[in-house]
Structure formats: structure tokens, C-alpha cells
Design a protein around this motif. Structure first.
Motif, PDB file in Angstrom:
ATOM      1  N   ILE A  39       0.431  -6.255  13.357  1.00  0.00           N
ATOM      2  CA  ILE A  39      -0.788  -5.558  12.949  1.00  0.00           C
ATOM      3  C   ILE A  39      -0.492  -4.670  11.743  1.00  0.00           C
ATOM      4  CG2 ILE A  39      -2.487  -3.819  13.640  1.00  0.00           C
ATOM      5  CD1 ILE A  39      -2.169  -4.994  16.538  1.00  0.00           C
ATOM      6  N   GLU A  40       0.621  -3.936  11.796  1.00  0.00           N
ATOM      7  CA  GLU A  40       0.982  -3.063  10.678  1.00  0.00           C
ATOM      8  C   GLU A  40       1.271  -3.864   9.414  1.00  0.00           C
ATOM      9  OE1 GLU A  40       4.188  -0.752  12.247  1.00  0.00           O
ATOM     10  OE2 GLU A  40       2.836   0.600  13.322  1.00  0.00           O
ATOM     11  N   THR A  41       1.930  -5.006   9.556  1.00  0.00           N
ATOM     12  CA  THR A  41       2.210  -5.859   8.401  1.00  0.00           C
ATOM     13  C   THR A  41       0.912  -6.373   7.788  1.00  0.00           C
ATOM     14  OG1 THR A  41       4.345  -6.536   9.299  1.00  0.00           O
ATOM     15  CG2 THR A  41       3.377  -7.957   7.621  1.00  0.00           C
ATOM     16  N   CYS A  42       0.009  -6.855   8.621  1.00  0.00           N
ATOM     17  CA  CYS A  42      -1.270  -7.364   8.122  1.00  0.00           C
ATOM     18  C   CYS A  42      -2.108  -6.244   7.503  1.00  0.00           C
ATOM     19  CB  CYS A  42      -2.037  -8.054   9.242  1.00  0.00           C
ATOM     20  SG  CYS A  42      -1.310  -9.631   9.719  1.00  0.00           S
ATOM     21  N   ALA A  43      -2.055  -5.054   8.081  1.00  0.00           N
ATOM     22  CA  ALA A  43      -2.793  -3.925   7.505  1.00  0.00           C
ATOM     23  C   ALA A  43      -2.210  -3.555   6.149  1.00  0.00           C
ATOM     24  CB  ALA A  43      -2.745  -2.726   8.456  1.00  0.00           C
ATOM     25  N   GLY A  44      -0.892  -3.588   6.026  1.00  0.00           N
ATOM     26  CA  GLY A  44      -0.240  -3.283   4.761  1.00  0.00           C
ATOM     27  C   GLY A  44      -0.570  -4.282   3.671  1.00  0.00           C
ATOM     28  N   ARG A  45      -0.833  -5.506   4.063  1.00  0.00           N
ATOM     29  CA  ARG A  45      -1.184  -6.558   3.101  1.00  0.00           C
ATOM     30  C   ARG A  45      -2.688  -6.643   2.856  1.00  0.00           C
ATOM     31  NH1 ARG A  45       3.032 -11.402   4.734  1.00  0.00           N
ATOM     32  NH2 ARG A  45       4.878 -10.170   4.321  1.00  0.00           N
ATOM     33  N   GLY A  46      -3.460  -5.812   3.553  1.00  0.00           N
ATOM     34  CA  GLY A  46      -4.902  -5.804   3.358  1.00  0.00           C
ATOM     35  C   GLY A  46      -5.641  -6.904   4.093  1.00  0.00           C
ATOM     36  N   ILE A  47      -4.995  -7.519   5.075  1.00  0.00           N
ATOM     37  CA  ILE A  47      -5.615  -8.610   5.815  1.00  0.00           C
ATOM     38  C   ILE A  47      -6.532  -8.072   6.910  1.00  0.00           C
ATOM     39  CG2 ILE A  47      -5.154 -10.611   7.289  1.00  0.00           C
ATOM     40  CD1 ILE A  47      -2.528 -10.955   5.674  1.00  0.00           C
ATOM     41  N   VAL A  48      -6.146  -6.978   7.550  1.00  0.00           N
ATOM     42  CA  VAL A  48      -6.972  -6.336   8.573  1.00  0.00           C
ATOM     43  C   VAL A  48      -7.192  -4.880   8.196  1.00  0.00           C
ATOM     44  CG1 VAL A  48      -6.230  -7.870  10.446  1.00  0.00           C
ATOM     45  CG2 VAL A  48      -4.972  -5.772  10.018  1.00  0.00           C
ATOM     46  N   VAL A  68     -13.016 -14.945   9.507  1.00  0.00           N
ATOM     47  CA  VAL A  68     -13.170 -15.495   8.156  1.00  0.00           C
ATOM     48  C   VAL A  68     -12.667 -14.492   7.125  1.00  0.00           C
ATOM     49  CG1 VAL A  68     -14.870 -16.200   6.420  1.00  0.00           C
ATOM     50  CG2 VAL A  68     -15.023 -17.075   8.745  1.00  0.00           C
ATOM     51  N   LYS A  69     -12.946 -13.205   7.332  1.00  0.00           N
ATOM     52  CA  LYS A  69     -12.473 -12.159   6.414  1.00  0.00           C
ATOM     53  C   LYS A  69     -10.952 -12.125   6.388  1.00  0.00           C
ATOM     54  CE  LYS A  69     -11.417  -7.782   5.082  1.00  0.00           C
ATOM     55  NZ  LYS A  69     -10.046  -7.325   4.979  1.00  0.00           N
ATOM     56  N   MET A  70     -10.316 -12.251   7.554  1.00  0.00           N
ATOM     57  CA  MET A  70      -8.848 -12.252   7.617  1.00  0.00           C
ATOM     58  C   MET A  70      -8.273 -13.465   6.889  1.00  0.00           C
ATOM     59  SD  MET A  70      -7.820 -10.793  11.375  1.00  0.00           S
ATOM     60  CE  MET A  70      -9.096 -11.513  12.378  1.00  0.00           C
ATOM     61  N   LEU A  71      -8.877 -14.635   7.077  1.00  0.00           N
ATOM     62  CA  LEU A  71      -8.399 -15.839   6.388  1.00  0.00           C
ATOM     63  C   LEU A  71      -8.531 -15.695   4.878  1.00  0.00           C
ATOM     64  CD1 LEU A  71      -9.787 -18.764   8.573  1.00  0.00           C
ATOM     65  CD2 LEU A  71      -7.416 -18.036   8.335  1.00  0.00           C
ATOM     66  N   CYS A  72      -9.693 -15.203   4.434  1.00  0.00           N
ATOM     67  CA  CYS A  72      -9.910 -15.032   2.992  1.00  0.00           C
ATOM     68  C   CYS A  72      -8.939 -14.012   2.408  1.00  0.00           C
ATOM     69  CB  CYS A  72     -11.350 -14.607   2.719  1.00  0.00           C
ATOM     70  SG  CYS A  72     -12.545 -15.914   3.019  1.00  0.00           S
ATOM     71  N   SER A  73      -8.711 -12.917   3.128  1.00  0.00           N
ATOM     72  CA  SER A  73      -7.792 -11.889   2.642  1.00  0.00           C
ATOM     73  C   SER A  73      -6.355 -12.392   2.610  1.00  0.00           C
ATOM     74  CB  SER A  73      -7.875 -10.643   3.523  1.00  0.00           C
ATOM     75  OG  SER A  73      -9.148 -10.059   3.434  1.00  0.00           O
ATOM     76  N   ALA A  74      -5.993 -13.238   3.566  1.00  0.00           N
ATOM     77  CA  ALA A  74      -4.624 -13.744   3.637  1.00  0.00           C
ATOM     78  C   ALA A  74      -4.343 -14.802   2.578  1.00  0.00           C
ATOM     79  CB  ALA A  74      -4.347 -14.316   5.027  1.00  0.00           C
ATOM     80  N   PHE A  75      -5.297 -15.710   2.357  1.00  0.00           N
ATOM     81  CA  PHE A  75      -5.031 -16.844   1.499  1.00  0.00           C
ATOM     82  C   PHE A  75      -5.692 -16.778   0.119  1.00  0.00           C
ATOM     83  CE2 PHE A  75      -4.426 -18.534   5.818  1.00  0.00           C
ATOM     84  CZ  PHE A  75      -3.108 -18.929   5.688  1.00  0.00           C
ATOM     85  N   PHE A  76      -6.716 -15.938  -0.027  1.00  0.00           N
ATOM     86  CA  PHE A  76      -7.445 -15.870  -1.289  1.00  0.00           C
ATOM     87  C   PHE A  76      -7.626 -14.429  -1.757  1.00  0.00           C
ATOM     88  CE2 PHE A  76      -8.999 -19.620   1.044  1.00  0.00           C
ATOM     89  CZ  PHE A  76      -8.550 -20.602   0.194  1.00  0.00           C
ATOM     90  N   ALA A  77      -6.581 -13.625  -1.644  1.00  0.00           N
ATOM     91  CA  ALA A  77      -6.674 -12.198  -1.978  1.00  0.00           C
ATOM     92  C   ALA A  77      -7.052 -11.982  -3.440  1.00  0.00           C
ATOM     93  CB  ALA A  77      -5.366 -11.497  -1.658  1.00  0.00           C
ATOM     94  N   ALA A  78      -6.456 -12.722  -4.339  1.00  0.00           N
ATOM     95  CA  ALA A  78      -6.752 -12.545  -5.765  1.00  0.00           C
ATOM     96  C   ALA A  78      -8.187 -12.923  -6.075  1.00  0.00           C
ATOM     97  CB  ALA A  78      -5.794 -13.378  -6.611  1.00  0.00           C
ATOM     98  N   GLU A  79      -8.652 -14.020  -5.505  1.00  0.00           N
ATOM     99  CA  GLU A  79     -10.021 -14.454  -5.733  1.00  0.00           C
ATOM    100  C   GLU A  79     -11.016 -13.454  -5.142  1.00  0.00           C
ATOM    101  OE1 GLU A  79      -7.592 -16.323  -4.607  1.00  0.00           O
ATOM    102  OE2 GLU A  79      -7.485 -18.115  -5.841  1.00  0.00           O
ATOM    103  N   GLU A  80     -10.669 -12.900  -3.984  1.00  0.00           N
ATOM    104  CA  GLU A  80     -11.531 -11.915  -3.326  1.00  0.00           C
ATOM    105  C   GLU A  80     -11.665 -10.657  -4.187  1.00  0.00           C
ATOM    106  OE1 GLU A  80     -11.956 -10.155   1.171  1.00  0.00           O
ATOM    107  OE2 GLU A  80      -9.944 -10.334   0.349  1.00  0.00           O
TER     108      GLU A  80
END
Length: 89
Positions: A39-48, A68-80
Motif C-alpha cells: 500500500i505504501e509503495t503504491c501510494a508513493g507511486r501515485g497509484i492509490v 480503473v483509476k489504479m490501472l490507469c495510474s499504474a500503466f498510463f501515468a504520463a498520459e494521465e
């Protein structure tokens, strides 16, 4: 020489991928939970983002929109980020 450069470049990329990100959020309700480090890792990466107020609710249900928000943040962060910047969202 070319092989050595490629080996050094690959090692640097792998080392960069293994370095943990700094946590952007601190959640008070994940202490002792089996997924706290994830959870902390994903929060640090902006996924959650959590629920706000320092809470995450690790046993809560994930809605379709959150997933869907988590998937987009994980795989399409730059596009988001580009979309948000261009549309002032």
C-alpha cells in the motif's frame, strides 16, 4: 566495449526499478496489515490515494471506478498527467 556498456546500462535500469519510492502518504490504519508495504509503495507511486484524513481502509471493497483509476495510474501515468494538464482537471 559495447557489451560492457549494455551490461552497465541494464544493471543501472534494474537497480533503479528496485529502489523503493518515497511514500507520499502515511495511513494510520494499515499498521500491522499484511499489505502495508504494498500500500505504501503504491501510494508513493501515485497509484492509490486512500480515503483522506490519513485513512486507507485496507479491508474495504474496491469499486470498479477505483480499480480503473489504479490501472490507469499504474500503466498510463504520463498520459494521465498530460490529460489532466491539457484539460485543467
Amino acid at each position: 566495449m559495447k557489451r560492457r556498456f549494455c551490461a552497465i546500462l541494464c544493471a543501472a535500469l534494474l537497480a533503479g526499478a528496485l529502489i523503493p519510492f518515497a511514500s507520499a502518504a502515511s495511513f494510520s490504519d494499515i499498521s500491522g496489515h499484511w499489505a502495508a508495504s504494498y500500500i505504501e509503495t503504491c501510494a508513493g507511486r501515485g497509484i492509490v490515494d486512500g480515503l483522506g484524513g490519513g485513512y486507507f481502509d485496507p479491508e474495504g471493497k474496491v469499486t470498479n471506478a477505483q480499480f480503473v483509476k489504479m490501472l490507469c495510474s499504474a500503466f498510463f501515468a504520463a498520459e494521465e498527467q498530460t490529460f489532466e494538464h491539457e484539460n485543467h482537471a
